[in-house]
Structures are given as C-alpha cells and as structure tokens.
Motif scaffolding. Sequence first.
Motif, short mmCIF file in Angstrom:
data_model
loop_
_atom_site.label_atom_id
_atom_site.label_comp_id
_atom_site.label_asym_id
_atom_site.label_seq_id
_atom_site.Cartn_x
_atom_site.Cartn_y
_atom_site.Cartn_z
N MET A 167 0.69 -1.15 -0.14
CA MET A 167 0.04 -0.05 0.14
C MET A 167 0.67 1.20 0.07
O MET A 167 1.76 1.34 0.85
CB MET A 167 -0.78 0.07 1.16
N ALA A 168 0.38 2.37 -0.88
CA ALA A 168 1.19 3.47 -0.96
C ALA A 168 -0.17 4.54 -0.65
O ALA A 168 -0.61 4.60 -1.55
CB ALA A 168 1.72 3.92 -2.11
N SER A 169 0.05 5.34 0.37
CA SER A 169 -0.69 6.22 0.57
C SER A 169 -0.21 7.55 0.76
O SER A 169 0.68 8.08 1.24
CB SER A 169 -1.21 6.05 2.08
N LEU A 170 -0.90 8.46 -0.33
CA LEU A 170 -0.65 9.77 -0.67
C LEU A 170 -1.53 10.68 -0.37
O LEU A 170 -2.67 10.30 -0.52
CB LEU A 170 -0.10 10.06 -2.13
N GLY A 171 -1.19 12.11 0.15
CA GLY A 171 -2.30 13.07 0.18
C GLY A 171 -2.38 13.48 1.82
O GLY A 171 -1.52 13.28 2.79
N CYS A 172 -3.58 13.61 2.13
CA CYS A 172 -3.68 14.05 3.47
C CYS A 172 -4.10 13.06 4.47
O CYS A 172 -4.09 11.84 4.17
CB CYS A 172 -5.15 14.93 3.68
N ALA A 173 -4.40 13.43 5.95
CA ALA A 173 -4.38 12.47 6.93
C ALA A 173 -5.76 11.48 6.79
O ALA A 173 -5.51 10.38 7.06
CB ALA A 173 -4.58 13.18 8.26
N LYS A 174 -6.66 12.14 6.16
CA LYS A 174 -7.84 11.54 5.64
C LYS A 174 -7.62 10.17 4.75
O LYS A 174 -7.97 9.13 5.13
CB LYS A 174 -8.94 12.23 5.17
N ASN A 175 -6.51 10.38 3.81
CA ASN A 175 -6.13 9.33 2.91
C ASN A 175 -5.48 8.27 3.55
O ASN A 175 -5.73 7.17 3.35
CB ASN A 175 -5.30 9.85 1.97
N LEU A 176 -4.62 8.86 4.71
CA LEU A 176 -4.02 7.70 5.42
C LEU A 176 -4.97 6.83 6.24
O LEU A 176 -4.85 5.70 6.43
CB LEU A 176 -3.04 8.38 6.48
N VAL A 177 -5.81 7.30 6.97
CA VAL A 177 -6.88 6.62 7.71
C VAL A 177 -7.72 5.77 6.65
O VAL A 177 -7.99 4.59 6.93
CB VAL A 177 -8.04 7.80 8.30
N ASP A 178 -8.03 6.16 5.60
CA ASP A 178 -8.79 5.24 4.35
C ASP A 178 -7.99 4.30 4.10
O ASP A 178 -8.25 3.23 3.92
CB ASP A 178 -9.16 6.26 3.31
N ALA A 179 -6.66 4.47 3.91
CA ALA A 179 -5.45 3.36 3.48
C ALA A 179 -5.62 2.18 4.67
O ALA A 179 -5.75 1.29 4.44
CB ALA A 179 -4.20 4.04 3.20
N GLU A 180 -5.52 2.90 5.94
CA GLU A 180 -5.48 2.07 7.04
C GLU A 180 -6.74 1.06 7.00
O GLU A 180 -6.76 -0.09 7.46
CB GLU A 180 -5.30 2.52 8.25
N THR A 181 -7.64 1.69 6.78
CA THR A 181 -9.20 1.04 6.78
C THR A 181 -9.14 -0.28 5.65
O THR A 181 -9.37 -1.13 5.80
CB THR A 181 -10.49 1.82 6.50
N MET A 182 -8.75 0.42 4.49
CA MET A 182 -8.47 -0.79 3.65
C MET A 182 -7.66 -1.83 3.66
O MET A 182 -7.77 -3.02 3.43
CB MET A 182 -8.08 0.05 2.14
N LEU A 183 -6.45 -1.32 4.41
CA LEU A 183 -5.66 -2.59 4.80
C LEU A 183 -6.35 -3.47 5.81
O LEU A 183 -6.21 -4.85 5.60
CB LEU A 183 -4.15 -2.20 5.34
N GLY A 184 -6.85 -3.04 6.69
CA GLY A 184 -7.66 -3.70 7.68
C GLY A 184 -8.56 -4.81 7.26
O GLY A 184 -8.86 -5.88 7.58
N GLU A 185 -9.44 -4.11 6.03
CA GLU A 185 -10.36 -5.02 5.41
C GLU A 185 -9.77 -6.27 4.68
O GLU A 185 -10.38 -7.14 4.48
CB GLU A 185 -11.28 -4.17 4.77
N THR A 186 -8.70 -5.93 3.98
CA THR A 186 -7.98 -6.55 3.01
C THR A 186 -7.06 -7.82 3.64
O THR A 186 -6.91 -8.87 3.08
CB THR A 186 -7.37 -5.91 1.78
N LEU A 187 -6.31 -7.31 4.51
CA LEU A 187 -5.05 -8.29 5.12
C LEU A 187 -5.80 -9.30 5.87
O LEU A 187 -7.08 -9.00 6.62
CB LEU A 187 -4.19 -7.53 5.94
N GLY A 188 -5.15 -10.48 5.92
CA GLY A 188 -5.56 -11.60 6.92
C GLY A 188 -5.91 -12.79 5.88
O GLY A 188 -5.38 -13.46 5.61
N ASP A 189 -7.47 -12.62 5.71
CA ASP A 189 -7.94 -13.74 4.89
C ASP A 189 -7.69 -13.51 3.32
O ASP A 189 -7.41 -14.77 2.70
CB ASP A 189 -9.45 -13.65 5.04
N ASP A 190 -7.47 -12.52 2.89
CA ASP A 190 -7.40 -12.23 1.31
C ASP A 190 -5.93 -11.88 0.93
O ASP A 190 -5.57 -12.45 -0.26
CB ASP A 190 -8.20 -11.09 0.82
#
Length: 82
Positions: free
Chosen positions: A6-29
């Motif tokens: 994952m590469a997160s660019l932009g504002c702090a909101k983008n970072l939160v969104d990136a962390e959420t996406m990682l949380g949803e994707t990592l583990g099972d998938d």
Amino acid sequence: MPKLFMASLGCAKNLVDAETMLGETLGDDFSLALEADDADVVLVNTCGFLEDARNEAREVIREFLEVKERLGGSLKVVATGC
C-alpha cells in the motif's frame, strides 16, 4: 496467499482510508508486502482534488508501473482515493 503493498499519498484522511482498506483486506485475502517488488498487488491511495497531489500520484504510479515491467508484467497496480 497474494501479497499487497500500500502507498498512501495525500492528507491524513487518505491515510485513515488506507489503514481501513488494509484492515479489510489483510488476513484472509492478502498478506502485507513491505516492498512493491515483493507484492502481487500495489494499491495507491491518493488525492484527486489538488493538482500537486495528482502530479505526485502520476509520478508514483509510473514508478510502480516500471516495477511491474521489471517483474514481467505480473504485478497489478491499482489506484484509488478521493
């Protein structure tokens, strides 16, 4: 299991969104790749509103496409964001 970088660019909101996406994707998938060269998928989460951010995103995406070419084309490069 495929690996995701994952590469997160932009504002702090983008970072939160990136962390959420990682949380949803990592583990099972997917498992986490620490470098794009080790990944099966590179996810670029970026801003599309500010011109500087768009320019940075284009540059970073080009870099990942060069990695894809170097690896023989198997790497998937996905761009997302606001």
